[in-house]
Design a protein around this motif. Structure first.
Motif, PDB file in Angstrom:
ATOM      1  N   SER A 102       0.805  -1.224   0.000  1.00  0.00           N
ATOM      2  CA  SER A 102       0.000   0.000   0.000  1.00  0.00           C
ATOM      3  C   SER A 102       0.838   1.273   0.000  1.00  0.00           C
ATOM      4  O   SER A 102       0.343   2.338  -0.344  1.00  0.00           O
ATOM      5  N   LEU A 103       2.095   1.184   0.399  1.00  0.00           N
ATOM      6  CA  LEU A 103       2.962   2.354   0.355  1.00  0.00           C
ATOM      7  C   LEU A 103       4.350   1.948  -0.086  1.00  0.00           C
ATOM      8  O   LEU A 103       4.743   0.796   0.029  1.00  0.00           O
ATOM      9  N   LEU A 136      -1.112   9.978   6.094  1.00  0.00           N
ATOM     10  CA  LEU A 136       0.197   9.405   5.775  1.00  0.00           C
ATOM     11  C   LEU A 136       1.298  10.209   6.449  1.00  0.00           C
ATOM     12  O   LEU A 136       2.232   9.637   7.024  1.00  0.00           O
ATOM     13  N   ARG A 158       0.491   2.420  10.195  1.00  0.00           N
ATOM     14  CA  ARG A 158      -0.769   2.602   9.463  1.00  0.00           C
ATOM     15  C   ARG A 158      -1.790   1.537   9.860  1.00  0.00           C
ATOM     16  O   ARG A 158      -2.972   1.821   9.965  1.00  0.00           O
ATOM     17  N   GLU A 191       1.697   6.626  -1.267  1.00  0.00           N
ATOM     18  CA  GLU A 191       0.684   5.666  -0.850  1.00  0.00           C
ATOM     19  C   GLU A 191      -0.324   5.487  -1.981  1.00  0.00           C
ATOM     20  O   GLU A 191      -0.761   6.464  -2.585  1.00  0.00           O
TER      21      GLU A 191
END
Length: 115
Positions: A18-19, A69, A61, A90
């Motif tokens: 996701s990031l 973020l 997270r 992200e």
């Protein structure tokens, strides 16, 4: 940290993808952070402190999903010792780039025609 190789090359992402992060510097306590994260079930593909930093931000997270973020990066960095310049993106926030530095330079160039 880690020998030059495809698996150790930037960018690194957290376990769910996701990031992603790029990093210049040295995370002095990456081994203890990696050990902590491994104990929580995280696995690592590379030998780099950068991947550990990506996992740490991803972990923050997961614990605090309502944090921005920027706030998650800031909170994760409270656990980090060393010098760094990082940039984090992200998937859920296209167009957002979060940067942070301690002791290492961080420079961003912007253009009307390209990044």
């Amino acid at each position: 940290h880690g020998q030059p190789s495809d698996v150790n090359a930037h960018p690194h992402s957290c376990s769910d993808g996701s990031l992603a992060i790029v990093h210049n510097g040295i995370i002095e306590n990456y081994q203890s952070l990696k050990k902590k994260l491994t104990g929580l079930g995280y696995t690592f593909k590379s030998d780099t402190d950068t991947e550990v930093l990506a996992a740490l931000i991803g972990h923050v997270r997961s614990l605090e999903p309502d944090l921005s973020l920027s706030a998650a990066v800031s909170l994760a960095l409270t656990q980090v010792r060393g010098a760094y310049g990082i940039a984090v993106v992200e998937k859920s926030s296209p167009g957002l780039l979060v940067g942070a530095r301690r002791g290492s330079p961080l420079i961003l160039g912007v253009s009307d025609t390209s990044l």
